[in-house]
Motif scaffolding. Structure first.
Motif, PDB file in Angstrom:
ATOM      1  N   MET A 191      79.298  -2.239  27.757  1.00  0.00           N
ATOM      2  CA  MET A 191      78.457  -1.048  27.745  1.00  0.00           C
ATOM      3  C   MET A 191      77.526  -1.030  28.957  1.00  0.00           C
ATOM      4  O   MET A 191      77.375  -0.002  29.619  1.00  0.00           O
ATOM      5  CB  MET A 191      77.638  -0.991  26.460  1.00  0.00           C
ATOM      6  N   VAL A 192      76.901  -2.163  29.268  1.00  0.00           N
ATOM      7  CA  VAL A 192      76.022  -2.237  30.433  1.00  0.00           C
ATOM      8  C   VAL A 192      76.826  -1.975  31.708  1.00  0.00           C
ATOM      9  O   VAL A 192      76.377  -1.252  32.598  1.00  0.00           O
ATOM     10  CB  VAL A 192      75.305  -3.611  30.495  1.00  0.00           C
ATOM     11  N   GLY A 193      78.029  -2.550  31.789  1.00  0.00           N
ATOM     12  CA  GLY A 193      78.887  -2.306  32.947  1.00  0.00           C
ATOM     13  C   GLY A 193      79.271  -0.835  33.088  1.00  0.00           C
ATOM     14  O   GLY A 193      79.280  -0.296  34.196  1.00  0.00           O
ATOM     15  N   MET A 198      80.184  11.305  33.257  1.00  0.00           N
ATOM     16  CA  MET A 198      81.530  10.789  33.159  1.00  0.00           C
ATOM     17  C   MET A 198      82.414  11.891  32.586  1.00  0.00           C
ATOM     18  O   MET A 198      82.143  12.415  31.510  1.00  0.00           O
ATOM     19  CB  MET A 198      81.540   9.556  32.259  1.00  0.00           C
ATOM     20  N   ASP A 199      83.423  12.236  33.307  1.00  0.00           N
ATOM     21  CA  ASP A 199      84.347  13.253  32.832  1.00  0.00           C
ATOM     22  C   ASP A 199      85.313  12.635  31.831  1.00  0.00           C
ATOM     23  O   ASP A 199      85.898  11.585  32.079  1.00  0.00           O
ATOM     24  CB  ASP A 199      85.140  13.843  33.998  1.00  0.00           C
ATOM     25  N   ILE A 200      85.472  13.307  30.703  1.00  0.00           N
ATOM     26  CA  ILE A 200      86.412  12.835  29.692  1.00  0.00           C
ATOM     27  C   ILE A 200      87.731  13.562  29.920  1.00  0.00           C
ATOM     28  O   ILE A 200      87.902  14.709  29.526  1.00  0.00           O
ATOM     29  CB  ILE A 200      85.883  13.087  28.266  1.00  0.00           C
ATOM     30  N   THR A 201      88.628  12.891  30.592  1.00  0.00           N
ATOM     31  CA  THR A 201      89.939  13.461  30.888  1.00  0.00           C
ATOM     32  C   THR A 201      90.960  12.895  29.894  1.00  0.00           C
ATOM     33  O   THR A 201      90.641  12.044  29.063  1.00  0.00           O
ATOM     34  CB  THR A 201      90.353  13.094  32.319  1.00  0.00           C
ATOM     35  N   GLY A 202      92.171  13.351  30.015  1.00  0.00           N
ATOM     36  CA  GLY A 202      93.233  12.825  29.174  1.00  0.00           C
ATOM     37  C   GLY A 202      93.473  11.349  29.413  1.00  0.00           C
ATOM     38  O   GLY A 202      93.757  10.585  28.489  1.00  0.00           O
ATOM     39  N   TYR A 204      78.291   1.573  36.187  1.00  0.00           N
ATOM     40  CA  TYR A 204      79.346   2.287  36.911  1.00  0.00           C
ATOM     41  C   TYR A 204      79.036   3.782  36.990  1.00  0.00           C
ATOM     42  O   TYR A 204      79.159   4.398  38.050  1.00  0.00           O
ATOM     43  CB  TYR A 204      80.687   2.055  36.221  1.00  0.00           C
ATOM     44  N   VAL A 205      78.609   4.354  35.882  1.00  0.00           N
ATOM     45  CA  VAL A 205      78.294   5.788  35.866  1.00  0.00           C
ATOM     46  C   VAL A 205      77.100   6.083  36.757  1.00  0.00           C
ATOM     47  O   VAL A 205      77.098   7.078  37.495  1.00  0.00           O
ATOM     48  CB  VAL A 205      78.035   6.262  34.416  1.00  0.00           C
ATOM     49  N   SER A 206      76.080   5.237  36.745  1.00  0.00           N
ATOM     50  CA  SER A 206      74.911   5.495  37.582  1.00  0.00           C
ATOM     51  C   SER A 206      75.263   5.386  39.064  1.00  0.00           C
ATOM     52  O   SER A 206      74.765   6.168  39.885  1.00  0.00           O
ATOM     53  CB  SER A 206      73.768   4.546  37.235  1.00  0.00           C
ATOM     54  N   VAL A 207      76.125   4.438  39.426  1.00  0.00           N
ATOM     55  CA  VAL A 207      76.555   4.317  40.823  1.00  0.00           C
ATOM     56  C   VAL A 207      77.360   5.540  41.238  1.00  0.00           C
ATOM     57  O   VAL A 207      77.179   6.069  42.333  1.00  0.00           O
ATOM     58  CB  VAL A 207      77.369   3.014  41.024  1.00  0.00           C
ATOM     59  N   ARG A 208      78.236   6.005  40.353  1.00  0.00           N
ATOM     60  CA  ARG A 208      79.033   7.196  40.662  1.00  0.00           C
ATOM     61  C   ARG A 208      78.161   8.431  40.849  1.00  0.00           C
ATOM     62  O   ARG A 208      78.391   9.239  41.733  1.00  0.00           O
ATOM     63  CB  ARG A 208      80.054   7.469  39.546  1.00  0.00           C
ATOM     64  N   LYS A 247      75.037   8.466  41.891  1.00  0.00           N
ATOM     65  CA  LYS A 247      74.335   8.346  43.168  1.00  0.00           C
ATOM     66  C   LYS A 247      75.272   8.663  44.337  1.00  0.00           C
ATOM     67  O   LYS A 247      74.866   9.271  45.310  1.00  0.00           O
ATOM     68  CB  LYS A 247      73.773   6.942  43.330  1.00  0.00           C
ATOM     69  N   GLN A 248      76.543   8.243  44.248  1.00  0.00           N
ATOM     70  CA  GLN A 248      77.506   8.527  45.298  1.00  0.00           C
ATOM     71  C   GLN A 248      77.769  10.026  45.401  1.00  0.00           C
ATOM     72  O   GLN A 248      77.899  10.552  46.505  1.00  0.00           O
ATOM     73  CB  GLN A 248      78.815   7.780  45.052  1.00  0.00           C
ATOM     74  N   LYS A 249      77.850  10.706  44.269  1.00  0.00           N
ATOM     75  CA  LYS A 249      78.085  12.155  44.301  1.00  0.00           C
ATOM     76  C   LYS A 249      76.897  12.894  44.876  1.00  0.00           C
ATOM     77  O   LYS A 249      77.050  13.911  45.556  1.00  0.00           O
ATOM     78  CB  LYS A 249      78.398  12.662  42.893  1.00  0.00           C
ATOM     79  N   MET A 250      75.687  12.390  44.596  1.00  0.00           N
ATOM     80  CA  MET A 250      74.493  13.061  45.088  1.00  0.00           C
ATOM     81  C   MET A 250      74.344  12.880  46.609  1.00  0.00           C
ATOM     82  O   MET A 250      73.889  13.769  47.305  1.00  0.00           O
ATOM     83  CB  MET A 250      73.254  12.535  44.375  1.00  0.00           C
ATOM     84  N   HIS A 251      74.730  11.728  47.127  1.00  0.00           N
ATOM     85  CA  HIS A 251      74.547  11.426  48.549  1.00  0.00           C
ATOM     86  C   HIS A 251      75.799  11.684  49.368  1.00  0.00           C
ATOM     87  O   HIS A 251      75.741  11.644  50.584  1.00  0.00           O
ATOM     88  CB  HIS A 251      74.109   9.966  48.727  1.00  0.00           C
ATOM     89  N   GLY A 252      76.912  11.883  48.722  1.00  0.00           N
ATOM     90  CA  GLY A 252      78.143  12.005  49.488  1.00  0.00           C
ATOM     91  C   GLY A 252      78.843  13.215  49.203  1.00  0.00           C
ATOM     92  O   GLY A 252      79.272  14.160  49.421  1.00  0.00           O
TER      93      GLY A 252
END
Length: 70
Positions: A53-55, A1-5, A59-63, A65-70
């Motif tokens: 926290m679970v959500g 997760m990127d910590i942006t402004g 969300y981070v795990s889905v993101r 997986k999307q970056k790895m496959h897409g």
């Protein structure tokens, strides 16, 4: 997760709103319900925080997986 402004601002807004709302809310409920309300409120806050926290982890795990496959 990127910590942006933008993400940091949401953390600060959430912390600020929570620190203003919850003491007021507890005071209102304590006046009407008495001390029995505190354990109930603590349980509600715990369950809400755990759910968020679970959500967030999901969300981070889905993101990832999307970056790895897409």
């Amino acid at each position: 997760m990127d910590i942006t402004g933008r993400v940091t601002s949401w953390f600060l807004v959430g912390g600020g709103v929570g620190s203003m709302f919850f003491p007021w809310f507890v005071g209102q409920r304590f006046e009407s319900s008495g001390p029995i309300f505190m354990p109930i409120l603590i349980l509600i806050i715990f369950i809400t925080g755990l759910s968020l926290m679970v959500g967030a982890f999901y969300y981070v795990s889905v993101r990832k997986k999307q970056k790895m496959h897409g």
